[in-house]
Design an enzyme around this catalytic site. Structure first.
Site, PDB file in Angstrom:
ATOM      1  N   ARG A 176      30.211 -21.753  12.114  1.00 45.85           N
ATOM      2  CA  ARG A 176      29.063 -21.946  11.223  1.00 45.85           C
ATOM      3  C   ARG A 176      29.484 -22.440   9.847  1.00 45.85           C
ATOM      4  O   ARG A 176      30.426 -21.911   9.245  1.00 45.85           O
ATOM      5  CB  ARG A 176      28.382 -20.586  11.039  1.00 45.85           C
ATOM      6  CG  ARG A 176      26.918 -20.581  11.324  1.00 45.85           C
ATOM      7  CD  ARG A 176      26.384 -19.195  11.002  1.00 45.85           C
ATOM      8  NE  ARG A 176      25.922 -18.492  12.190  1.00 45.85           N
ATOM      9  CZ  ARG A 176      25.776 -17.159  12.258  1.00 45.85           C
ATOM     10  NH1 ARG A 176      26.057 -16.401  11.234  1.00 45.85           N
ATOM     11  NH2 ARG A 176      25.349 -16.616  13.358  1.00 45.85           N
ATOM     12  N   ARG A 232      33.550  -7.010  13.879  1.00 39.29           N
ATOM     13  CA  ARG A 232      32.154  -6.598  14.122  1.00 39.29           C
ATOM     14  C   ARG A 232      31.924  -6.355  15.607  1.00 39.29           C
ATOM     15  O   ARG A 232      31.180  -5.451  15.994  1.00 39.29           O
ATOM     16  CB  ARG A 232      31.187  -7.671  13.599  1.00 39.29           C
ATOM     17  CG  ARG A 232      30.992  -7.607  12.076  1.00 39.29           C
ATOM     18  CD  ARG A 232      30.408  -8.886  11.520  1.00 39.29           C
ATOM     19  NE  ARG A 232      29.055  -9.157  11.982  1.00 39.29           N
ATOM     20  CZ  ARG A 232      28.480 -10.374  11.930  1.00 39.29           C
ATOM     21  NH1 ARG A 232      29.141 -11.396  11.443  1.00 39.29           N
ATOM     22  NH2 ARG A 232      27.252 -10.535  12.340  1.00 39.29           N
ATOM     23  N   LYS A 263      19.956 -12.146  18.542  1.00 35.11           N
ATOM     24  CA  LYS A 263      19.051 -11.010  18.725  1.00 35.11           C
ATOM     25  C   LYS A 263      17.820 -11.081  17.831  1.00 35.11           C
ATOM     26  O   LYS A 263      16.695 -10.887  18.298  1.00 35.11           O
ATOM     27  CB  LYS A 263      19.822  -9.720  18.445  1.00 35.11           C
ATOM     28  CG  LYS A 263      19.178  -8.484  18.955  1.00 35.11           C
ATOM     29  CD  LYS A 263      20.211  -7.391  19.204  1.00 35.11           C
ATOM     30  CE  LYS A 263      20.995  -7.067  17.948  1.00 35.11           C
ATOM     31  NZ  LYS A 263      20.208  -6.244  16.999  1.00 35.11           N
ATOM     32  N   ARG A 291      31.028 -18.605   5.387  1.00 37.72           N
ATOM     33  CA  ARG A 291      30.852 -17.300   4.751  1.00 37.72           C
ATOM     34  C   ARG A 291      31.958 -16.358   5.209  1.00 37.72           C
ATOM     35  O   ARG A 291      32.421 -16.442   6.351  1.00 37.72           O
ATOM     36  CB  ARG A 291      29.501 -16.688   5.153  1.00 37.72           C
ATOM     37  CG  ARG A 291      28.300 -17.414   4.579  1.00 37.72           C
ATOM     38  CD  ARG A 291      27.057 -16.615   4.818  1.00 37.72           C
ATOM     39  NE  ARG A 291      26.935 -16.254   6.231  1.00 37.72           N
ATOM     40  CZ  ARG A 291      25.822 -15.860   6.815  1.00 37.72           C
ATOM     41  NH1 ARG A 291      24.709 -15.771   6.113  1.00 37.72           N
ATOM     42  NH2 ARG A 291      25.792 -15.563   8.082  1.00 37.72           N
ATOM     43  N   ARG A 331      21.336   2.204  17.128  1.00 41.37           N
ATOM     44  CA  ARG A 331      22.605   1.479  17.148  1.00 41.37           C
ATOM     45  C   ARG A 331      23.773   2.372  17.545  1.00 41.37           C
ATOM     46  O   ARG A 331      24.906   1.928  17.560  1.00 41.37           O
ATOM     47  CB  ARG A 331      22.863   0.755  15.837  1.00 41.37           C
ATOM     48  CG  ARG A 331      23.230   1.632  14.663  1.00 41.37           C
ATOM     49  CD  ARG A 331      23.510   0.793  13.414  1.00 41.37           C
ATOM     50  NE  ARG A 331      24.070  -0.501  13.737  1.00 41.37           N
ATOM     51  CZ  ARG A 331      23.584  -1.683  13.298  1.00 41.37           C
ATOM     52  NH1 ARG A 331      22.541  -1.719  12.525  1.00 41.37           N
ATOM     53  NH2 ARG A 331      24.163  -2.795  13.613  1.00 41.37           N
TER      54      ARG A 331
END
Ligand SMILES: [Zn+2]
Length: 217
Positions: A127, A172, A13, A161, A88
């Protein structure tokens, strides 16, 4: 053009928002930037936001809405803007509507970046970031370093992370479904939503969105 960009974590995004805003010559208004700017400039809203954050609490919608409204008042936003991260939740969407209505303005489109959920998890959970330089980013599957666990660029150690762990990503996504997805239905009822498949190269996704807005080449 006045545009709202929505999409789950991992949909790219922020990157799309930056490109689209540039192509459309409108400011990219991201909630993250708004918070950073207000806090670093010590505005009353920034001070208030910081007091909640320092106490480990969520910043109330009224503060976020205030920051967004201040930003939309700036001269560069007079002819349009692209909102990223705001609204949001439903309350924020209703506040935005009320604000725009008061100015006799309306949104032109709500772009909904769509990615399959398992793909989001794969993208984020794979990642691997370099400890020496966080801009050195690899992926366990799509962009493997030559030696596992070692940065190709500088030899630093690669790590995952905490935010990127599968469990955290699923959490999330759950928050996104519960809090943010209802605004898509809210905007669908206003016939504003354009769904953009967000898989593929960044430039291809940008082009899809530009075409959908009727601003493609
Ligand atoms: Zn490195």
């Amino acid at each position: 053009m006045r545009i709202v960009l929505v999409g789950p974590p991992g949909a790219g995004k922020g990157t799309q928002a930056a490109y689209l805003a540039k192509n459309l010559a409108i400011p990219h208004i991201s909630t993250g930037d708004l918070f950073r700017a207000n806090i670093s400039q010590g505005t009353p809203l920034g001070v208030e936001a910081k007091s909640y954050m320092d106490a480990g609490n969520l910043v109330p919608d009224s503060v976020t809405i205030g920051m967004a409204e201040d930003r939309m008042e700036q001269p560069d936003a007079a002819d349009g803007f692209l909102l990223d991260g705001f609204p949001r939740n439903l309350g924020q969407a209703e506040a935005l509507d009320a604000y725009l209505k008061g100015k006799d303005l309306e949104l032109d489109a709500v772009l909904d970046l769509e990615v399959p959920e398992d793909e989001v998890v794969k993208r984020i959970a794979g990642r691997r970031i370099c400890r020496k330089d966080s801009s050195h980013v690899f992926h366990a599957e799509y962009n493997k370093p030559k030696t596992e666990g070692v940065c190709d660029v500088c030899g630093g150690e690669l790590y995952q992370r905490d935010d990127d762990r599968e469990e955290t990503v699923r959490k999330r996504l759950e928050v996104y479904h519960t809090e943010t997805e209802p605004i898509i239905d809210y905007y669908k009822a206003q016939d504003l939503v354009i769904t953009i498949p967000a898989l593929g190269k960044v430039a291809e996704v940008t082009q899809r969105a530009m075409n959908a807005l009727g601003s493609g080449e």
